[in-house]
Design an enzyme around this catalytic site. Structure first.
Site, PDB file in Angstrom:
ATOM      1  N   THR A 144       0.842  -1.175  -0.011  1.00  6.57           N
ATOM      2  CA  THR A 144      -0.069  -0.065   0.055  1.00  6.57           C
ATOM      3  C   THR A 144       0.740   1.190  -0.078  1.00  6.57           C
ATOM      4  O   THR A 144       0.649   2.036  -0.811  1.00  6.57           O
ATOM      5  CB  THR A 144      -0.941  -0.031   1.346  1.00  6.57           C
ATOM      6  OG1 THR A 144      -2.095  -1.064   0.962  1.00  6.57           O
ATOM      7  CG2 THR A 144      -1.412   1.256   1.488  1.00  6.57           C
TER       8      THR A 144
ATOM      9  N   SER B 289       7.103  -0.098   3.876  1.00  6.88           N
ATOM     10  CA  SER B 289       5.809  -0.575   4.657  1.00  6.88           C
ATOM     11  C   SER B 289       5.926  -0.446   6.123  1.00  6.88           C
ATOM     12  O   SER B 289       5.163   0.036   6.996  1.00  6.88           O
ATOM     13  CB  SER B 289       5.415  -1.952   4.261  1.00  6.88           C
ATOM     14  OG  SER B 289       5.155  -1.949   2.969  1.00  6.88           O
ATOM     15  N   CYS B 290       7.199  -0.861   6.716  1.00  7.83           N
ATOM     16  CA  CYS B 290       7.502  -1.279   7.995  1.00  7.83           C
ATOM     17  C   CYS B 290       8.545  -0.632   8.525  1.00  7.83           C
ATOM     18  O   CYS B 290       9.737  -0.386   7.954  1.00  7.83           O
ATOM     19  CB  CYS B 290       7.216  -2.615   8.448  1.00  7.83           C
ATOM     20  SG  CYS B 290       6.086  -3.739   7.509  1.00  7.83           S
TER      21      CYS B 290
ATOM     22  N   ASN C 135       7.242  -6.076  13.689  1.00  9.27           N
ATOM     23  CA  ASN C 135       6.806  -4.999  13.400  1.00  9.27           C
ATOM     24  C   ASN C 135       5.445  -5.128  13.593  1.00  9.27           C
ATOM     25  O   ASN C 135       4.822  -5.797  14.403  1.00  9.27           O
ATOM     26  CB  ASN C 135       7.181  -4.887  11.816  1.00  9.27           C
ATOM     27  CG  ASN C 135       6.167  -5.770  11.115  1.00  9.27           C
ATOM     28  OD1 ASN C 135       6.107  -6.905  11.468  1.00  9.27           O
ATOM     29  ND2 ASN C 135       5.411  -5.486  10.017  1.00  9.27           N
ATOM     30  N   LEU C 136       4.670  -4.048  13.210  1.00 10.80           N
ATOM     31  CA  LEU C 136       3.129  -3.920  13.371  1.00 10.80           C
ATOM     32  C   LEU C 136       2.395  -4.995  13.046  1.00 10.80           C
ATOM     33  O   LEU C 136       1.591  -5.237  13.772  1.00 10.80           O
ATOM     34  CB  LEU C 136       2.716  -2.737  12.437  1.00 10.80           C
ATOM     35  CG  LEU C 136       1.165  -2.618  12.461  1.00 10.80           C
ATOM     36  CD1 LEU C 136       0.859  -1.978  13.788  1.00 10.80           C
ATOM     37  CD2 LEU C 136       0.654  -1.486  11.417  1.00 10.80           C
ATOM     38  N   CYS C 137       2.722  -5.939  11.997  1.00 13.25           N
ATOM     39  CA  CYS C 137       1.824  -7.063  11.817  1.00 13.25           C
ATOM     40  C   CYS C 137       2.555  -8.541  12.114  1.00 13.25           C
ATOM     41  O   CYS C 137       2.306  -9.501  11.392  1.00 13.25           O
ATOM     42  CB  CYS C 137       1.484  -7.095  10.338  1.00 13.25           C
ATOM     43  SG  CYS C 137       0.606  -5.704   9.775  1.00 13.25           S
TER      44      CYS C 137
ATOM     45  N   GLU D 271       5.610  -9.835  10.926  1.00 15.67           N
ATOM     46  CA  GLU D 271       6.278 -10.698   9.716  1.00 15.67           C
ATOM     47  C   GLU D 271       7.546 -10.162   9.505  1.00 15.67           C
ATOM     48  O   GLU D 271       8.278 -10.918   8.839  1.00 15.67           O
ATOM     49  CB  GLU D 271       5.364 -10.741   8.533  1.00 15.67           C
ATOM     50  CG  GLU D 271       5.512  -9.294   7.605  1.00 15.67           C
ATOM     51  CD  GLU D 271       4.616  -8.166   7.994  1.00 15.67           C
ATOM     52  OE1 GLU D 271       4.502  -7.194   7.315  1.00 15.67           O
ATOM     53  OE2 GLU D 271       4.182  -8.302   9.404  1.00 15.67           O
TER      54      GLU D 271
ATOM     55  N   THR E 237      -1.563  -8.364   3.735  1.00 14.44           N
ATOM     56  CA  THR E 237      -2.320  -8.064   2.589  1.00 14.44           C
ATOM     57  C   THR E 237      -3.839  -7.666   2.583  1.00 14.44           C
ATOM     58  O   THR E 237      -4.364  -7.995   1.562  1.00 14.44           O
ATOM     59  CB  THR E 237      -2.051  -8.986   1.570  1.00 14.44           C
ATOM     60  OG1 THR E 237      -2.893 -10.225   1.528  1.00 14.44           O
ATOM     61  CG2 THR E 237      -0.488  -9.841   1.423  1.00 14.44           C
ATOM     62  N   ALA E 238      -4.157  -7.040   3.828  1.00 13.85           N
ATOM     63  CA  ALA E 238      -5.439  -6.771   3.878  1.00 13.85           C
ATOM     64  C   ALA E 238      -6.065  -5.942   2.668  1.00 13.85           C
ATOM     65  O   ALA E 238      -7.159  -6.244   2.276  1.00 13.85           O
ATOM     66  CB  ALA E 238      -5.668  -5.938   5.144  1.00 13.85           C
TER      67      ALA E 238
ATOM     68  N   ILE F  16      -4.437  -5.001  -0.378  1.00 16.13           N
ATOM     69  CA  ILE F  16      -3.820  -5.346  -1.806  1.00 16.13           C
ATOM     70  C   ILE F  16      -4.728  -6.545  -2.297  1.00 16.13           C
ATOM     71  O   ILE F  16      -4.846  -6.789  -3.494  1.00 16.13           O
ATOM     72  CB  ILE F  16      -2.493  -5.290  -2.068  1.00 16.13           C
ATOM     73  CG1 ILE F  16      -1.641  -6.326  -1.271  1.00 16.13           C
ATOM     74  CG2 ILE F  16      -1.992  -4.173  -1.451  1.00 16.13           C
ATOM     75  CD1 ILE F  16      -0.201  -6.615  -1.484  1.00 16.13           C
TER      76      ILE F  16
END
Length: 948
Positions: free
Chosen positions: A349, A364-365, A577-579, A581, A765-766, A768
């Site tokens: 994103t 992203s992160c 990170n935030l998610c 991964e 990938t929420a 995309i």
């Protein structure tokens, strides 16, 4: 019986209504007018349905009065929950909810009568409609200049016909007729497309192909808006776009530069060549959800006018990513454009938002370590704000900050601990909302030995001192292996302040265990003043209890992240990170950065398995695009630039895993699916490492390559042995099988090197995946039929694979649609569904979590970073949670992400009292009794879209 919920006004007297006030629900009637939402009319309609079946006795029945009140509240609550800020709902959607409420309440006889009456009224409306209105309507439309013209029915019919072309199971005339019923004389011309889209989208639940019809109708609005803004055409058919797209590209670039939205360097490309490469036919690939998401959140706009068209959008991103390519830049742009516009691969994103713009923040992160001093803490919070401003998701390592009660030499006082600073970080994330495109998002990590860990795990509770709560921040436990061993063995666990044991933060594996036990001896000898002893199982239970209640903190594992890190020689992985991964080194001088994108797995699979050749081509181009991000990226913080340029990590992941299983007729809960997870990730790992090594030959190795695991020929699959050696056989069970020629690749990596320190990570990938119209990441299907809510609105989502198979077997009919609604998308209780289909189309909560863990374990062995792995529990209990998370550690997973539980969904239908919640918590703390998780995490939370 008269059960229309809102009476229809005669079209002749219809006037356009004023827009809804903020927070107010409004109802769109069949003639296009808008009225206020009224609970009383719903109650009246339901009451009349009872009267029609049960006669006048129903009027005096207290049971029926109570039932009507309950059903009315249920229906209204549905829309108020979906649209808390107000909005528009069509009358048909309200009647659908009434019908559903009657069925769910067990009033099948009343529901059946209600369905029959609705059908009867629909036929009556068709008969009552004058034939002239059907075929030659005398409807007028108002143009923007106020002039009044006859509705161009020919164009409307042609538009709908073109939108349905090539799609099975759709009826153009039905959309046209429904549109005419919803229009009124004097409607604004600009509203016609909205009515078309509305009429088509309500049919999606009957036939999945209507999602493409709806998207194609929406395209008409996009074309009109974009081409008009650029002065090219007011109206255009999709067939005309082969002519208009090449014309539009240079105009778009010029206008974007003039508006200071695009980088002037884009004008240096050969526009004629790039324009000729645009593929208008790919506009027809979008689902409605995908195209609406792009329109609402991604397309460039000026004064709220979107002037970026879908294929130009992909071309802009491709141009931005090829800015520093040497040689034939246009060829690279076209290569990148083809990969994304085909949906074979999609950039993350932030890359889609910002590529080619004046502030190309494409990463992203971001991962940071917070130092233990006031200047450093607030400097890190400022870094959070700057990084979040440009759409970065944040992971903060808070372990170094001293604990509550620790001595402060400078003031001769005592510390308030880490929690007050976390509150400030939480509020900063809320205040900096990524330019209004999505909320700022951050995750705080704390190691399990930190003296503040017990208060840390309670940060997301809804009770207690709100000054010590962080309701908007994600949290995660950073768990060392020694703690898990103590849990398994029933041992004690000691909590310390990091100011007394500063070296523990940078130790892992055997070194951590030795030093930690030494500090415990110091406690025993009286050398350590500030510490706390607890049973490891008690803290584990508290961690799971809070995960049960609030969905946080997530469980992530420190040692496996470090033992398998290729970059052990230059630092320590202190958090994810935030998610969950990303697993990269951080320090006071380096903010780790990762750049994400995802291969669309289903596009590389046939009924017989993986298309290895296509997959290799996709991965090679994708890795090149990701590597380009590092050099092009805008860095809001210098420490991020330093880290990214030194190590050049990227994180290529996958999406559409569930779709790939459907395509091969494999059940998620099966050994075949686990094997596919293994083999597909092996191929992606091989090709990604190969591609990065080839880039090293072309562009040079990353600067810290020497001394890395790569330089010693230790690939991700090889690093698995280090984990097994460290833990011992009794604490690990992993699969070491492999099928490709890894020996040759090892030698290539040792000889040529690597361009990137890390190359793989599977992000959520929420969004995309919505753009590409496939299942998210590695997720199982949530439900086969449901309403998805996100920042772009509400969308009916139906599993097209299920519907098409039901049609092939002659099982798809209105009864099946209603049954799927009644059972919330589940096929398990439908006797008509064959057993093989029940296995393949089992939904997330119908799959035992062990299958998710097993598939995750097989993928993890090939990945140099981690994966965002959600866990689904239909019947959560203390025992089941305990077993599931122990198994995740035992099988070598690096991290886990959200706990998703039935209670999170069921909470939408009923309120769980505090007393019930406390009782359930007590049960989980005893680890014995099964109970629902009431407040885990929303399955469809737009706040979770920060990675992709």
């Amino acid at each position: 019986m008269q059960t229309d919920i809102f009476a229809e006004a005669p079209p002749a007297t219809t006037q356009p209504s004023a827009p809804a006030a903020p927070g107010q629900l409004r109802v769109i009637k069949r003639n296009g007018t808008v009225v206020g939402y009224d609970d009383n009319k719903i109650a009246l309609a339901i009451s009349k349905a009872f009267l029609a079946i049960e006669g006048s006795a129903a009027a005096n029945s207290s049971r029926i009065h109570e039932t009507v009140a309950q059903l009315t509240t249920l229906v209204s609550a549905t829309f108020k929950r979906r649209m808390p800020s107000g909005g528009m709902v069509h009358i048909e959607e309200i009647q659908d909810q009434v019908e559903l409420a009657l069925m769910r309440s067990g009033e099948q006889k009343i529901a059946r009568a209600y369905v029959l009456y609705r059908d009867e009224r629909a036929r009556a409306r068709d008969v009552d409609m004058p034939s002239a209105t059907k075929h030659h309507p005398t409807l007028h439309v108002l143009k923007a200049d106020g002039s009044r013209h006859l509705l161009d029915l020919g164009r409307l019919e042609a538009l709908v016909s073109n939108a349905c072309e090539g799609l099975s199971g759709v009826e153009p005339q039905a959309i046209v007729e429904d549109t005419l019923r919803n229009l009124y004389d004097g409607a604004a011309e600009a509203d016609i497309n909205n009515v078309l889209v509305m009429c088509a989208r309500v049919m999606i639940e009957q036939e999945p192909n209507y999602t493409y019809v709806t998207a194609r109708l929406l395209l008409d609005h996009l074309r009109s808006e974009g081409l008009s803004f650029m002065g090219i055409a007011e109206l255009a058919s999709q067939a005309e776009m082969s002519q208009y797209y090449p014309q539009a590209l240079p105009v778009y670039i010029t206008r974007g530069i003039e508006l200071e939205l695009l980088d002037p360097a884009l004008a240096s490309y050969d526009m004629a060549r790039l324009g000729a490469a645009l593929k208008p036919e790919r506009d027809f690939q979008f689902t409605y959800l995908g195209l609406q998401t792009l329109y609402d959140r991604y397309f460039l706009h000026s004064n709220d006018i979107r002037f970026e068209l879908p294929q130009i959008f992909f071309m802009r991103v491709a141009m931005g990513l090829a800015m520093q390519e040497t040689g034939d830049r246009e060829a690279r742009v076209i290569e990148f454009y083809d990969l994304m516009s085909s949906f074979d691969y999609m950039a993350s994103t932030p890359t889609l938002f910002n590529a080619g713009t004046l502030r190309p923040q494409l990463s992203s992160c971001y991962l940071t370590t917070i130092p233990d001093d006031l200047h450093g803490i607030y400097g890190s919070i400022q870094d959070n704000a700057m990084l979040s401003k440009w759409a970065g998701g944040l992971g903060n390592d808070w372990t170094p900050v001293r604990a509550l009660g620790a001595y402060i030499k400078g003031t001769n006082g005592k510390s308030q601990g880490v929690v007050p600073f976390l509150k400030v970080a939480n509020d900063t994330a809320v205040a900096v909302n990524q330019g209004g495109k999505r909320k700022g998002a951050v995750c705080a990590y704390l190691e399990t030995w930190h003296l503040d860990i017990e208060e840390f795990v309670e940060l997301r509770k809804n009770t207690g001192d709100d000054r010590r709560r962080t309701h908007d921040m994600n949290t995660a436990n950073w768990v060392p292996d020694l703690f898990m061993k103590r849990v398994f063995d029933g041992g004690e666990w000691t909590l310390f302040s990091p100011s007394d044991v500063p070296d523990l933060h940078d130790l892992y594996g055997k070194a951590f265990e030795q030093r930690y036990t030494e500090y415990e001896r110091q406690c025993d000898n009286g050398q350590m003043r500030l510490f706390k002893r607890i049973q490891a199982k008690d803290l584990w239970r508290k961690m799971l209890s809070m995960l049960f209640e609030t969905g946080h903190p997530w469980i992530t594992f420190k040692d496996v992240c470090n033992l398998r890190s290729p970059q052990q020689h230059v630092g320590v992985v202190h958090s994810s990170n935030l998610c969950t991964e990303i697993t990269l080194n951080t320090s006071k001088d380096e903010i780790a950065v990762c750049n994400l994108g995802s291969v669309n797995l289903v596009n590389h699979v046939s009924e017989t398995g993986l298309d290895q050749a296509k997959l290799r081509r996709t991965v090679r181009t994708a890795v090149r695009m990701l590597d380009n991000v590092i050099d092009i990226n805008y860095y809001a913080v210098e420490a991020a630039r330093t880290s990214n340029m030194r190590h050049r990590p990227v994180g290529m992941g996958i999406m559409g895993f569930q779709d790939a299983l459907y395509k091969q007729k494999l059940a998620y809960a099966s050994d075949d699916a686990v094997t596919f997870a293994d083999r597909s990730m092996e191929a992606i790992s091989y090709y990604a490492i190969e591609a990065s090594s080839e880039l090293a030959g072309e562009r040079g190795r990353y600067s810290t390559f020497d001394g890395s695991l790569w330089s010693r020929g230790v690939l991700p699959i090889d690093s698995l042995w280090a984990l097994a050696e460290h833990r011992g056989a009794e604490y690990v069970e992993v699969d070491f099988s492999q099928t490709l020629d890894w020996a040759t690749l090892r030698e290539q990596v040792k000889t040529v090197g690597m361009r990137n320190s890390n190359v793989m990570a599977i992000a959520p990938t929420a969004t995309i995946s919505n753009i590409c119209g496939v299942s998210q990441s590695i997720e199982p299907t949530y439900q086969n039929l449901y309403v998805k809510s996100n920042l772009s609105g509400e969308f009916t989502v139906v599993n097209p694979y299920l519907v098409h198979e039901l049609k092939a077997r002659g099982l798809w009919d209105p009864v099946m649609v209603n049954d799927l609604k009644y059972y919330e998308g589940s096929v398990q209780k439908l006797e008509r569904i064959p057993a093989d289909m029940k296995a393949i189309y089992a939904t997330a909560f119908e799959i035992e979590p062990r299958w998710l863990v097993d598939a995750g374990s097989r993928r993890q062995k090939w990945i140099d970073q981690a994966q965002s792995l959600n866990l689904y529990l239909a019947e959560a209990s203390g025992k089941k949670l305990d077993i599931t998370y122990r198994m995740a550690w035992y099988r070598g997973l690096k991290t886990t992400y959200y706990l998703r539980a039935i209670g999170a969904t069921a909470a939408e239908k009923s309120t769980v009292s505090d007393g019930a919640l406390n009782a359930v918590k007590a049960q989980i703390e005893d680890m014995v009794v099964a109970a629902p998780v009431p407040l885990a995490c929303s399955i469809d939370n737009p706040d979770c879209e920060a990675c992709q």
